[in-house]
Design a protein around this motif. Structure first.
Motif, short mmCIF file in Angstrom:
data_model
loop_
_atom_site.label_atom_id
_atom_site.label_comp_id
_atom_site.label_asym_id
_atom_site.label_seq_id
_atom_site.Cartn_x
_atom_site.Cartn_y
_atom_site.Cartn_z
N ARG A 163 0.83 -1.19 0.00
CA ARG A 163 0.00 0.00 0.00
C ARG A 163 0.87 1.25 0.00
O ARG A 163 1.22 1.76 -1.07
CB ARG A 163 -0.95 -0.02 1.20
N ALA A 164 1.21 1.74 1.18
CA ALA A 164 2.10 2.89 1.29
C ALA A 164 3.55 2.39 1.23
O ALA A 164 3.95 1.56 2.04
CB ALA A 164 1.84 3.65 2.58
N GLY A 202 1.56 7.31 -0.57
CA GLY A 202 0.76 7.04 0.61
C GLY A 202 -0.29 5.98 0.34
O GLY A 202 -0.34 5.36 -0.73
N SER A 203 -1.13 5.75 1.33
CA SER A 203 -2.20 4.77 1.18
C SER A 203 -3.27 5.25 0.21
O SER A 203 -4.04 4.44 -0.32
CB SER A 203 -2.82 4.44 2.53
N GLY A 204 -3.31 6.56 -0.03
CA GLY A 204 -4.22 7.15 -0.99
C GLY A 204 -3.49 7.58 -2.24
O GLY A 204 -2.82 6.77 -2.89
N ARG A 212 1.09 2.70 -7.95
CA ARG A 212 0.70 1.45 -7.32
C ARG A 212 -0.38 0.78 -8.16
O ARG A 212 -1.33 1.44 -8.61
CB ARG A 212 0.19 1.69 -5.89
N ASP A 240 -3.01 -1.94 -7.50
CA ASP A 240 -3.62 -2.73 -6.43
C ASP A 240 -3.97 -4.14 -6.89
O ASP A 240 -3.90 -5.09 -6.09
CB ASP A 240 -4.87 -2.03 -5.90
N ASN A 299 -0.87 -5.94 -6.58
CA ASN A 299 -0.24 -5.78 -5.27
C ASN A 299 1.23 -5.40 -5.43
O ASN A 299 2.13 -5.99 -4.81
CB ASN A 299 -0.37 -7.07 -4.45
N SER A 349 8.24 -0.54 3.63
CA SER A 349 6.86 -0.43 4.08
C SER A 349 6.85 -0.33 5.60
O SER A 349 7.41 -1.21 6.27
CB SER A 349 6.03 -1.62 3.61
N LYS A 358 4.54 -0.46 8.83
CA LYS A 358 3.24 -0.98 9.23
C LYS A 358 3.02 -0.86 10.73
O LYS A 358 3.95 -1.06 11.52
CB LYS A 358 3.11 -2.46 8.83
#
Length: 119
Positions: free
Chosen positions: A32-33, A52-54, A71, A73, A76, A97, A99
């Protein structure tokens, strides 16, 4: 233990392009990020790009306008598109990453992929 895996490095001429990929050793780990770092022997590790995650993105001034992080998705995977490579870009490139885990913050890294630029 889950590890990140970088790929796509290699040897290119000045002005050439490479696309680096960052995946996970286990499919259950969600990419993700992601932060992309690079390191030259004898120098400190440098953050070159982040997503970022967005949709938020960040680039080091030295690569702004030449590198692009993205990215996918469905796959992945996070990519670092590197265009107009310059003599100052050669390094080992790492993806990272960070987390949140029940035990605290954990940083995941890959073994790195070598980028070499010739002229």
């Amino acid at each position: 233990q889950v590890q990140l895996v970088e790929s796509g490095g290699g040897l290119v001429q000045t002005g050439g392009s490479l696309r680096l990929s960052c995946t996970a050793s286990e499919s259950t780990f969600v990419i993700r990020a992601i932060n992309w770092y690079r390191q030259v022997a004898g120098k400190q590790r440098e953050l070159v790009a982040a997503i970022g995650s967005g949709t938020a993105r960040h680039y080091a001034e030295s690569v702004k306008g030449r590198f692009a992080i993205s990215r996918d998705d469905d796959k992945n995977t996070v990519y670092l598109q590197m265009d107009n490579l310059k003599p100052e870009d050669p390094a080992v490139y790492y993806c990272n990453s960070r987390k949140n885990r029940p035990y605290g913050i954990h940083d995941y890294w890959g073994p790195g992929t070598q980028v070499t630029v010739s002229s």
